[in-house]
Design a protein around this motif. Sequence first.
Motif, PDB file in Angstrom:
ATOM      1  N   LEU A 127     -19.890   2.676 -19.319  1.00  0.00           N
ATOM      2  CA  LEU A 127     -19.888   2.105 -20.661  1.00  0.00           C
ATOM      3  C   LEU A 127     -19.795   3.201 -21.715  1.00  0.00           C
ATOM      4  O   LEU A 127     -19.017   3.097 -22.674  1.00  0.00           O
ATOM      5  CB  LEU A 127     -21.140   1.266 -20.886  1.00  0.00           C
ATOM      6  N   LEU A 128     -20.597   4.244 -21.556  1.00  0.00           N
ATOM      7  CA  LEU A 128     -20.576   5.343 -22.526  1.00  0.00           C
ATOM      8  C   LEU A 128     -19.208   6.003 -22.579  1.00  0.00           C
ATOM      9  O   LEU A 128     -18.685   6.299 -23.658  1.00  0.00           O
ATOM     10  CB  LEU A 128     -21.648   6.374 -22.177  1.00  0.00           C
ATOM     11  N   ARG A 129     -18.613   6.238 -21.433  1.00  0.00           N
ATOM     12  CA  ARG A 129     -17.295   6.887 -21.413  1.00  0.00           C
ATOM     13  C   ARG A 129     -16.235   5.982 -22.040  1.00  0.00           C
ATOM     14  O   ARG A 129     -15.355   6.456 -22.772  1.00  0.00           O
ATOM     15  CB  ARG A 129     -16.921   7.270 -19.979  1.00  0.00           C
ATOM     16  N   ASN A 130     -16.304   4.685 -21.756  1.00  0.00           N
ATOM     17  CA  ASN A 130     -15.339   3.759 -22.355  1.00  0.00           C
ATOM     18  C   ASN A 130     -15.484   3.699 -23.871  1.00  0.00           C
ATOM     19  O   ASN A 130     -14.518   3.429 -24.592  1.00  0.00           O
ATOM     20  CB  ASN A 130     -15.511   2.360 -21.767  1.00  0.00           C
ATOM     21  N   LEU A 131     -16.705   3.948 -24.362  1.00  0.00           N
ATOM     22  CA  LEU A 131     -16.962   3.964 -25.803  1.00  0.00           C
ATOM     23  C   LEU A 131     -16.606   5.306 -26.445  1.00  0.00           C
ATOM     24  O   LEU A 131     -16.686   5.453 -27.666  1.00  0.00           O
ATOM     25  CB  LEU A 131     -18.438   3.656 -26.070  1.00  0.00           C
ATOM     26  N   GLY A 132     -16.265   6.291 -25.633  1.00  0.00           N
ATOM     27  CA  GLY A 132     -15.946   7.617 -26.155  1.00  0.00           C
ATOM     28  C   GLY A 132     -17.160   8.439 -26.511  1.00  0.00           C
ATOM     29  O   GLY A 132     -17.070   9.408 -27.277  1.00  0.00           O
ATOM     30  N   VAL A 133     -18.311   8.089 -25.937  1.00  0.00           N
ATOM     31  CA  VAL A 133     -19.563   8.777 -26.271  1.00  0.00           C
ATOM     32  C   VAL A 133     -19.635  10.127 -25.576  1.00  0.00           C
ATOM     33  O   VAL A 133     -19.372  10.234 -24.381  1.00  0.00           O
ATOM     34  CB  VAL A 133     -20.774   7.901 -25.891  1.00  0.00           C
ATOM     35  N   ARG A 134     -20.034  11.140 -26.337  1.00  0.00           N
ATOM     36  CA  ARG A 134     -20.270  12.473 -25.785  1.00  0.00           C
ATOM     37  C   ARG A 134     -21.703  12.944 -26.021  1.00  0.00           C
ATOM     38  O   ARG A 134     -22.171  13.865 -25.363  1.00  0.00           O
ATOM     39  CB  ARG A 134     -19.312  13.499 -26.436  1.00  0.00           C
ATOM     40  N   THR A 135     -22.380  12.341 -26.993  1.00  0.00           N
ATOM     41  CA  THR A 135     -23.761  12.733 -27.306  1.00  0.00           C
ATOM     42  C   THR A 135     -24.656  11.520 -27.165  1.00  0.00           C
ATOM     43  O   THR A 135     -24.388  10.459 -27.733  1.00  0.00           O
ATOM     44  CB  THR A 135     -23.870  13.278 -28.743  1.00  0.00           C
ATOM     45  N   LEU A 136     -25.736  11.669 -26.399  1.00  0.00           N
ATOM     46  CA  LEU A 136     -26.655  10.568 -26.130  1.00  0.00           C
ATOM     47  C   LEU A 136     -28.037  10.905 -26.667  1.00  0.00           C
ATOM     48  O   LEU A 136     -28.625  11.933 -26.308  1.00  0.00           O
ATOM     49  CB  LEU A 136     -26.741  10.322 -24.622  1.00  0.00           C
ATOM     50  N   VAL A 137     -28.548  10.043 -27.543  1.00  0.00           N
ATOM     51  CA  VAL A 137     -29.905  10.180 -28.072  1.00  0.00           C
ATOM     52  C   VAL A 137     -30.811   9.309 -27.203  1.00  0.00           C
ATOM     53  O   VAL A 137     -30.614   8.092 -27.117  1.00  0.00           O
ATOM     54  CB  VAL A 137     -29.982   9.743 -29.541  1.00  0.00           C
ATOM     55  N   VAL A 138     -31.781   9.927 -26.562  1.00  0.00           N
ATOM     56  CA  VAL A 138     -32.628   9.237 -25.575  1.00  0.00           C
ATOM     57  C   VAL A 138     -34.013   8.988 -26.162  1.00  0.00           C
ATOM     58  O   VAL A 138     -34.677   9.919 -26.627  1.00  0.00           O
ATOM     59  CB  VAL A 138     -32.739  10.059 -24.278  1.00  0.00           C
ATOM     60  N   THR A 139     -34.466   7.725 -26.103  1.00  0.00           N
ATOM     61  CA  THR A 139     -35.786   7.335 -26.595  1.00  0.00           C
ATOM     62  C   THR A 139     -36.456   6.431 -25.572  1.00  0.00           C
ATOM     63  O   THR A 139     -35.797   5.906 -24.671  1.00  0.00           O
ATOM     64  CB  THR A 139     -35.672   6.572 -27.935  1.00  0.00           C
ATOM     65  N   GLY A 140     -37.769   6.232 -25.716  1.00  0.00           N
ATOM     66  CA  GLY A 140     -38.470   5.254 -24.881  1.00  0.00           C
ATOM     67  C   GLY A 140     -39.492   5.867 -23.957  1.00  0.00           C
ATOM     68  O   GLY A 140     -40.121   6.875 -24.270  1.00  0.00           O
ATOM     69  N   VAL A 141     -39.662   5.246 -22.784  1.00  0.00           N
ATOM     70  CA  VAL A 141     -40.695   5.648 -21.828  1.00  0.00           C
ATOM     71  C   VAL A 141     -40.107   5.731 -20.412  1.00  0.00           C
ATOM     72  O   VAL A 141     -39.090   5.126 -20.127  1.00  0.00           O
ATOM     73  CB  VAL A 141     -41.861   4.651 -21.851  1.00  0.00           C
ATOM     74  N   SER A 142     -40.805   6.437 -19.561  1.00  0.00           N
ATOM     75  CA  SER A 142     -41.922   7.294 -19.906  1.00  0.00           C
ATOM     76  C   SER A 142     -41.523   8.744 -19.757  1.00  0.00           C
ATOM     77  O   SER A 142     -40.632   9.067 -18.979  1.00  0.00           O
ATOM     78  CB  SER A 142     -43.120   7.011 -19.003  1.00  0.00           C
ATOM     79  N   SER A 143     -42.217   9.594 -20.514  1.00  0.00           N
ATOM     80  CA  SER A 143     -41.959  11.030 -20.392  1.00  0.00           C
ATOM     81  C   SER A 143     -42.385  11.558 -19.031  1.00  0.00           C
ATOM     82  O   SER A 143     -41.999  12.666 -18.652  1.00  0.00           O
ATOM     83  CB  SER A 143     -42.691  11.794 -21.500  1.00  0.00           C
ATOM     84  N   ASN A 144     -43.149  10.767 -18.289  1.00  0.00           N
ATOM     85  CA  ASN A 144     -43.555  11.167 -16.943  1.00  0.00           C
ATOM     86  C   ASN A 144     -42.386  11.122 -15.968  1.00  0.00           C
ATOM     87  O   ASN A 144     -42.219  12.019 -15.137  1.00  0.00           O
ATOM     88  CB  ASN A 144     -44.659  10.251 -16.417  1.00  0.00           C
TER      89      ASN A 144
END
Length: 204
Positions: A127-144
């Motif tokens: 999906l990201l590649r089809n959208l032309g995305v090169r930079t991904l901002v990652v949020t959420g859980v968990s940091s573990n």
Amino acid sequence: MPDLDPATTALLTVECQNGVVGEESALPELAKEARDSGMLERVAALAEAARGAGIQVLHAVAERRPDGRGANTNARLFRAAGKLPVRQISGTEAVRLAAPLAVAEQDLVVRRLHGLSPMAGTDLDALLRNLGVRTLVVTGVSSNIAIPNTVFDAVNLGYQVVVPADAIAGVPASCTAEVIRNSLALVATITTAEALLMRWAPAT
């Protein structure tokens, strides 16, 4: 900091679902940290600002079939999850986004039935590649677990990754700072929700 061009940037929320960080969570300690720290509110604000800036928002949701078919059993975490009073069953309230987050019409939802990362064995990379995305901002859980897995997988696949440090959470709270300092900062750009909100604010 990458330029965060809206045409090539996406915001990903990871497991920000009722059964994980909601009021009826299977993991109450993690849910309490996510809510009390303000993480959920910051993620919701980032999602809203990203949409306003023309940045694609995606939500990664972890779920399982009622019979557990296809789910992992090869780690203590997976076996314990199957015994929790709240289970992440497909189609239930547990796998819907936790307030104040919501799925907007233009958002994409990526669901997985197995594993530790929304990148591995799902549609997310395609999906990201089809959208032309090169930079991904990652949020959420968990940091573990899930956040490091997501970041490492994305970096291995060639994406630039940005992590707003105050828009992820884990338990104990000190774990998040240690993971950022000793692992994520080595492979991703670390920033804050406020800095991103300022970048994505409408021009006046």
